[in-house]
Design an enzyme around this catalytic site. Structure first.
Site, mmCIF file in Angstrom:
data_model
loop_
_atom_site.group_PDB
_atom_site.id
_atom_site.type_symbol
_atom_site.label_atom_id
_atom_site.label_comp_id
_atom_site.label_asym_id
_atom_site.label_seq_id
_atom_site.Cartn_x
_atom_site.Cartn_y
_atom_site.Cartn_z
ATOM 1 N N LYS A 13 0.826 -1.214 0.000
ATOM 2 C CA LYS A 13 0.000 0.000 0.000
ATOM 3 C C LYS A 13 0.860 1.265 0.000
ATOM 4 O O LYS A 13 0.631 2.169 -0.772
ATOM 5 C CB LYS A 13 -0.921 0.049 1.235
ATOM 6 C CG LYS A 13 -2.039 -0.951 1.239
ATOM 7 C CD LYS A 13 -3.063 -0.638 2.333
ATOM 8 C CE LYS A 13 -2.511 -0.719 3.742
ATOM 9 N NZ LYS A 13 -2.022 -2.018 4.139
ATOM 10 N N ARG A 88 -9.764 1.982 8.834
ATOM 11 C CA ARG A 88 -9.313 0.612 9.073
ATOM 12 C C ARG A 88 -10.354 -0.202 9.828
ATOM 13 O O ARG A 88 -10.091 -1.348 10.190
ATOM 14 C CB ARG A 88 -8.024 0.663 9.879
ATOM 15 C CG ARG A 88 -6.856 -0.061 9.211
ATOM 16 C CD ARG A 88 -5.678 0.141 10.095
ATOM 17 N NE ARG A 88 -4.529 -0.619 9.784
ATOM 18 C CZ ARG A 88 -3.447 -0.146 9.174
ATOM 19 N NH1 ARG A 88 -3.432 1.079 8.706
ATOM 20 N NH2 ARG A 88 -2.393 -0.915 9.035
ATOM 21 N N ARG A 127 11.051 -7.193 4.805
ATOM 22 C CA ARG A 127 10.910 -5.774 4.440
ATOM 23 C C ARG A 127 11.893 -4.888 5.214
ATOM 24 O O ARG A 127 12.072 -5.051 6.420
ATOM 25 C CB ARG A 127 9.474 -5.335 4.743
ATOM 26 C CG ARG A 127 9.235 -3.860 4.533
ATOM 27 C CD ARG A 127 7.795 -3.562 4.300
ATOM 28 N NE ARG A 127 6.972 -3.641 5.505
ATOM 29 C CZ ARG A 127 5.668 -3.338 5.513
ATOM 30 N NH1 ARG A 127 5.067 -2.982 4.392
ATOM 31 N NH2 ARG A 127 4.990 -3.431 6.627
ATOM 32 N N ARG A 161 10.814 -2.409 10.641
ATOM 33 C CA ARG A 161 9.817 -1.830 11.544
ATOM 34 C C ARG A 161 9.600 -2.738 12.741
ATOM 35 O O ARG A 161 9.582 -3.956 12.611
ATOM 36 C CB ARG A 161 8.481 -1.658 10.786
ATOM 37 C CG ARG A 161 8.420 -0.400 9.968
ATOM 38 C CD ARG A 161 7.223 -0.349 9.072
ATOM 39 N NE ARG A 161 5.965 -0.758 9.693
ATOM 40 C CZ ARG A 161 4.764 -0.612 9.104
ATOM 41 N NH1 ARG A 161 4.685 -0.065 7.916
ATOM 42 N NH2 ARG A 161 3.674 -1.014 9.700
HETATM 43 P P1 AMP Z 1 0.629 0.891 8.656
HETATM 44 O O1 AMP Z 1 1.847 1.695 8.480
HETATM 45 O O2 AMP Z 1 -0.533 1.394 7.842
HETATM 46 O O3 AMP Z 1 0.871 -0.590 8.442
HETATM 47 O O4 AMP Z 1 0.161 1.056 10.190
HETATM 48 C C1 AMP Z 1 0.992 0.629 11.236
HETATM 49 C C2 AMP Z 1 0.195 0.593 12.530
HETATM 50 O O5 AMP Z 1 -0.295 1.908 12.843
HETATM 51 C C3 AMP Z 1 -1.032 -0.299 12.530
HETATM 52 O O6 AMP Z 1 -0.729 -1.668 12.775
HETATM 53 C C4 AMP Z 1 -1.848 0.330 13.667
HETATM 54 O O7 AMP Z 1 -1.316 -0.022 14.932
HETATM 55 C C5 AMP Z 1 -1.563 1.821 13.471
HETATM 56 N N1 AMP Z 1 -2.573 2.412 12.558
HETATM 57 C C6 AMP Z 1 -2.355 2.934 11.320
HETATM 58 N N2 AMP Z 1 -3.495 3.386 10.776
HETATM 59 C C7 AMP Z 1 -4.478 3.144 11.695
HETATM 60 C C8 AMP Z 1 -5.888 3.353 11.718
HETATM 61 N N3 AMP Z 1 -6.545 3.890 10.675
HETATM 62 N N4 AMP Z 1 -6.559 2.989 12.837
HETATM 63 C C9 AMP Z 1 -5.931 2.468 13.893
HETATM 64 N N5 AMP Z 1 -4.619 2.194 13.922
HETATM 65 C C10 AMP Z 1 -3.889 2.531 12.839
#
Ligand code: AMP
Length: 222
Positions: A13, A88, A127, A161
């Protein structure tokens, strides 16, 4: 254009969002990146979010929705945006519906990136992400950097990460299936979902995505 990008962790993404946002001249808004920026700046918001993120769980809605709305109301998002990682869950999707309604605008498409589960685990385990720019993404086997640990694009440090460990990935996948996937049906009911395969080269997926978005835009205009 106003677009929401959905897909499991590891679907690409972030990578696709960066290319698509550039092609479409809209800002790429990633709630994950906003949380990570808050964590590295040591803000209160970052402190609240960190434990949830490290556990692979969702950060509570009130914090997330306020942060996303704030970012979406910045001047550069006036003519559109590409949302990556938001909404989400269903309550975030409904909050977004409300916010758009208040602004008198609507989404153009929800782009669903499809990828088989075994591929997701392989992609995430290897990654490596650049500390300077999270759209500079490498993989120890599939797309290794020329020099180990160093970003080919900007020379930044590559790191894994905290939430890319195998155990956390399983929780994130579970959270995706139980909480995020239901938003796809929510948007299907609004006729907004376009699904594409996220397999293949990054450029191939971008082309596929651009084509699908153009078709979606044409269908909505007619
Ligand atoms: P990502 O970088 O999109 O994979 O997000 C990493 C982490 O950030 C996720 O596993 C959640 O813990 C938190 N996170 C990101 N976006 C959201 C969201 N819309 N709602 C809740 N937690 C989020």
């Amino acid at each position: 254009m106003r677009i929401v990008l959905v897909g499991p962790p590891g679907a690409g993404k972030g990578t696709q969002a960066a290319y698509l946002a550039k092609n479409l001249s809209v800002p790429h808004i990633s709630t994950g990146d906003l949380f990570r920026a808050n964590i590295s700046q040591g803000t209160e918001l970052g402190k609240k979010a960190k434990a949830y993120m490290d556990a692979g769980e969702l950060v509570p809605d009130e914090v997330t929705i306020a942060m996303a709305r704030d970012r979406m109301s910045q001047p550069d998002a006036g003519n559109g945006f590409l949302l990556d990682g938001f909404p989400r869950n269903l309550s975030q999707a409904k909050a977004l519906d409300e916010a758009l309604k208040e602004d008198g605008v609507r989404l153009d498409a929800v782009l669903d990136l499809e990828v088989p589960e075994e591929e997701v685990v392989k992609r995430i385990a290897g990654r490596r992400v650049c500390r300077n720019d999270s759209s500079h993404v490498f993989h120890v086997t599939y797309s290794p950097p020329k020099q180990e640990g160093v970003c080919d694009v900007c020379g930044g440090e590559l790191y894994q990460r905290d939430d890319d460990s195998e155990e956390t990935v399983r929780t994130r996948l579970e959270v995706y299936h139980t909480q995020t996937e239901p938003i796809i049906d929510h948007y299907k009911a609004q006729g907004l979902v376009v699904t594409i395969s996220a397999l293949g080269k990054v450029t191939e997926v971008t082309e596929r995505a651009m084509e699908a978005l153009q078709q979606a835009r044409a269908a909505r205009a007619s």
